[in-house]
Scaffold this active site. Sequence first.
Site, mmCIF file in Angstrom:
data_model
loop_
_atom_site.group_PDB
_atom_site.id
_atom_site.type_symbol
_atom_site.label_atom_id
_atom_site.label_comp_id
_atom_site.label_asym_id
_atom_site.label_seq_id
_atom_site.Cartn_x
_atom_site.Cartn_y
_atom_site.Cartn_z
ATOM 1 N N LEU A 65 0.880 -1.228 0.054
ATOM 2 C CA LEU A 65 0.162 -0.067 -0.102
ATOM 3 C C LEU A 65 0.869 1.217 -0.018
ATOM 4 O O LEU A 65 2.328 1.228 0.257
ATOM 5 C CB LEU A 65 -0.986 -0.037 1.198
ATOM 6 C CG LEU A 65 -1.761 -1.266 1.425
ATOM 7 C CD1 LEU A 65 -2.481 -1.308 2.535
ATOM 8 C CD2 LEU A 65 -2.709 -1.352 0.123
ATOM 9 N N PRO A 66 0.323 2.474 -0.376
ATOM 10 C CA PRO A 66 1.338 3.508 -0.671
ATOM 11 C C PRO A 66 1.831 4.067 0.587
ATOM 12 O O PRO A 66 2.945 4.225 0.725
ATOM 13 C CB PRO A 66 0.288 4.607 -0.719
ATOM 14 C CG PRO A 66 -0.989 4.169 -1.438
ATOM 15 C CD PRO A 66 -1.181 2.656 -0.642
ATOM 16 N N THR A 95 6.464 0.886 1.972
ATOM 17 C CA THR A 95 7.185 1.575 2.706
ATOM 18 C C THR A 95 6.551 2.401 3.501
ATOM 19 O O THR A 95 6.028 3.486 3.030
ATOM 20 C CB THR A 95 8.479 2.600 1.769
ATOM 21 O OG1 THR A 95 8.713 1.572 0.940
ATOM 22 C CG2 THR A 95 9.033 3.290 2.700
ATOM 23 N N LYS A 170 15.294 0.747 4.750
ATOM 24 C CA LYS A 170 14.557 1.018 3.472
ATOM 25 C C LYS A 170 14.644 2.778 3.493
ATOM 26 O O LYS A 170 14.806 3.239 2.417
ATOM 27 C CB LYS A 170 13.111 0.599 3.553
ATOM 28 C CG LYS A 170 12.373 1.212 2.320
ATOM 29 C CD LYS A 170 12.796 0.801 0.974
ATOM 30 C CE LYS A 170 11.924 1.460 -0.205
ATOM 31 N NZ LYS A 170 12.544 1.503 -1.533
ATOM 32 N N LYS A 245 7.237 11.229 0.371
ATOM 33 C CA LYS A 245 6.687 10.598 1.730
ATOM 34 C C LYS A 245 7.941 9.909 2.434
ATOM 35 O O LYS A 245 8.254 9.942 3.537
ATOM 36 C CB LYS A 245 5.846 9.330 1.403
ATOM 37 C CG LYS A 245 5.543 8.683 2.556
ATOM 38 C CD LYS A 245 4.916 6.954 2.004
ATOM 39 C CE LYS A 245 5.972 6.471 1.071
ATOM 40 N NZ LYS A 245 5.727 4.969 0.928
HETATM 41 P P1 NAD Z 1 0.604 2.672 -6.176
HETATM 42 O O1 NAD Z 1 0.067 3.934 -5.603
HETATM 43 O O2 NAD Z 1 1.048 2.563 -7.356
HETATM 44 O O3 NAD Z 1 -0.118 1.430 -5.481
HETATM 45 C C1 NAD Z 1 -0.726 1.301 -4.318
HETATM 46 C C2 NAD Z 1 -2.228 0.615 -4.402
HETATM 47 O O4 NAD Z 1 -2.588 0.496 -3.274
HETATM 48 C C3 NAD Z 1 -3.152 1.501 -5.582
HETATM 49 O O5 NAD Z 1 -3.589 0.553 -6.415
HETATM 50 C C4 NAD Z 1 -4.313 1.704 -4.248
HETATM 51 O O6 NAD Z 1 -5.381 1.722 -5.099
HETATM 52 C C5 NAD Z 1 -4.068 0.566 -3.568
HETATM 53 N N1 NAD Z 1 -4.676 0.694 -1.830
HETATM 54 C C6 NAD Z 1 -4.565 1.664 -1.258
HETATM 55 N N2 NAD Z 1 -5.433 1.454 -0.224
HETATM 56 C C7 NAD Z 1 -5.974 0.524 -0.058
HETATM 57 C C8 NAD Z 1 -6.669 -0.490 0.561
HETATM 58 N N3 NAD Z 1 -7.211 -0.034 1.694
HETATM 59 N N4 NAD Z 1 -7.202 -1.825 0.147
HETATM 60 C C9 NAD Z 1 -6.662 -2.191 -1.228
HETATM 61 N N5 NAD Z 1 -5.933 -1.511 -1.897
HETATM 62 C C10 NAD Z 1 -5.332 -0.223 -1.415
HETATM 63 O O7 NAD Z 1 2.065 2.675 -5.215
HETATM 64 P P2 NAD Z 1 3.225 1.772 -5.508
HETATM 65 O O8 NAD Z 1 4.185 2.450 -6.503
HETATM 66 O O9 NAD Z 1 2.766 0.450 -5.740
HETATM 67 O O10 NAD Z 1 4.131 1.668 -4.220
HETATM 68 C C11 NAD Z 1 3.409 0.790 -2.916
HETATM 69 C C12 NAD Z 1 4.673 1.088 -1.977
HETATM 70 O O11 NAD Z 1 5.861 0.485 -2.183
HETATM 71 C C13 NAD Z 1 4.661 2.412 -1.289
HETATM 72 O O12 NAD Z 1 5.010 2.071 -0.113
HETATM 73 C C14 NAD Z 1 5.922 2.633 -1.932
HETATM 74 O O13 NAD Z 1 6.932 3.591 -1.235
HETATM 75 C C15 NAD Z 1 6.885 1.391 -1.868
HETATM 76 N N6 NAD Z 1 7.776 1.186 -3.162
HETATM 77 C C16 NAD Z 1 7.554 1.850 -4.631
HETATM 78 C C17 NAD Z 1 8.630 1.645 -5.595
HETATM 79 C C18 NAD Z 1 8.278 2.158 -6.869
HETATM 80 O O14 NAD Z 1 9.087 1.832 -7.884
HETATM 81 N N7 NAD Z 1 6.965 2.351 -7.127
HETATM 82 C C19 NAD Z 1 9.579 1.101 -5.184
HETATM 83 C C20 NAD Z 1 9.955 0.473 -3.733
HETATM 84 C C21 NAD Z 1 8.928 0.632 -3.086
#
Ligand code: NAD
Length: 296
Positions: A65-66, A95, A170, A245
């Site tokens: 999740l975000p 994260t 992280k 964030k």
């Molecule tokens: P994103 O915003 O693309 O995806 C998050 C998903 O969670 C969305 O599809 C949203 O609809 C869903 N969501 C939110 N609340 C929800 C709930 N209550 N129930 C079900 N689904 C829910 O984000 P992302 O890029 O996939 O990143 C996710 C996490 O990974 C973050 O914490 C980010 O910091 C970390 N991260 C991202 C990357 C990257 O390159 N994108 C790399 C490493 C770590």
Amino acid sequence: MSSIAFIGLGNMGAPMANNLIKAGHSLAVYDLVPGAVNSLADAGARPATSATDAVKGAEVVITMLPASKHVEALYLDSDLLSAIDPAALIIECSTIAPDSSRKVAMVAQTRGLAMIDAPVSGGTGGAAAGTLTFIVGGEAADFARAQPILQNMGKNIFHAGPAGAGQVAKICNNMLLGILMAGTSEALALGVANGLDPKVLSDIIAKSSGRNWATELYNPWPGVMENAPASKGYAGGFGVDLMLKDLGLAAEAALSTRSSTPLGELARNMYSLHSGQGHGKLDFSSIVNLYVHKPS
Ligand code: NAD
């Protein structure tokens, strides 16, 4: 093979869940965005109607999740924990703030549930290729239990320490990443303004002492790397607001321990400015646009 609930199918979660399906696990998936659920259903997952529905009968529960507020809302403000089988293992991959992560793990533990924090590094490319780095916080026995699952999504799997330690590591990594992306952007913009070809300069840096993850895999200049978000209008990838964030989490961690992070703070301000200009949803490598109006 395990029965796995996967909640949060965004830029990272969707390709991670896909790799678990490819490895032969049985998946139930849920996201607030129905389209994300449908795509995974097309790949063979059971589309769940809610997070509680997804965890029914699951041996492993994975969340991606975000931010902290989403993780706390899901685990602490809903009845999700009571719907999870006490024998299941919860792998929380988002994260988030270490304190938030510890709080959720403690509540899970008081209900007899095992939980680890397992934030990832490697970007959307690493998620798709199954080469992520997992940075785990939690009990050694739970870390061992998670290994076979994490190996289907990643290549390097570290045990950083007790609950929350994965998040601390992280955050340190991402503070450095934010600084490196801004620094790489600054160097490329300087070179281009002084007559260099961005591709030639990038090739030189990638084989010189300034090389880093951005110059090797994730160049911020459009057209230098075909598969980088910079060459796709900065779509997908790792959002500016997610980097902001993480730099905020680093700042909080610094404040709580009276650590000095001047470069991290500068980077946080730069991403904040960039986000404030309406670019929060773009990939974080678009920070290069703070240095040039129209990178070519
Ligand atoms: P994103 O915003 O693309 O995806 C998050 C998903 O969670 C969305 O599809 C949203 O609809 C869903 N969501 C939110 N609340 C929800 C709930 N209550 N129930 C079900 N689904 C829910 O984000 P992302 O890029 O996939 O990143 C996710 C996490 O990974 C973050 O914490 C980010 O910091 C970390 N991260 C991202 C990357 C990257 O390159 N994108 C790399 C490493 C770590």
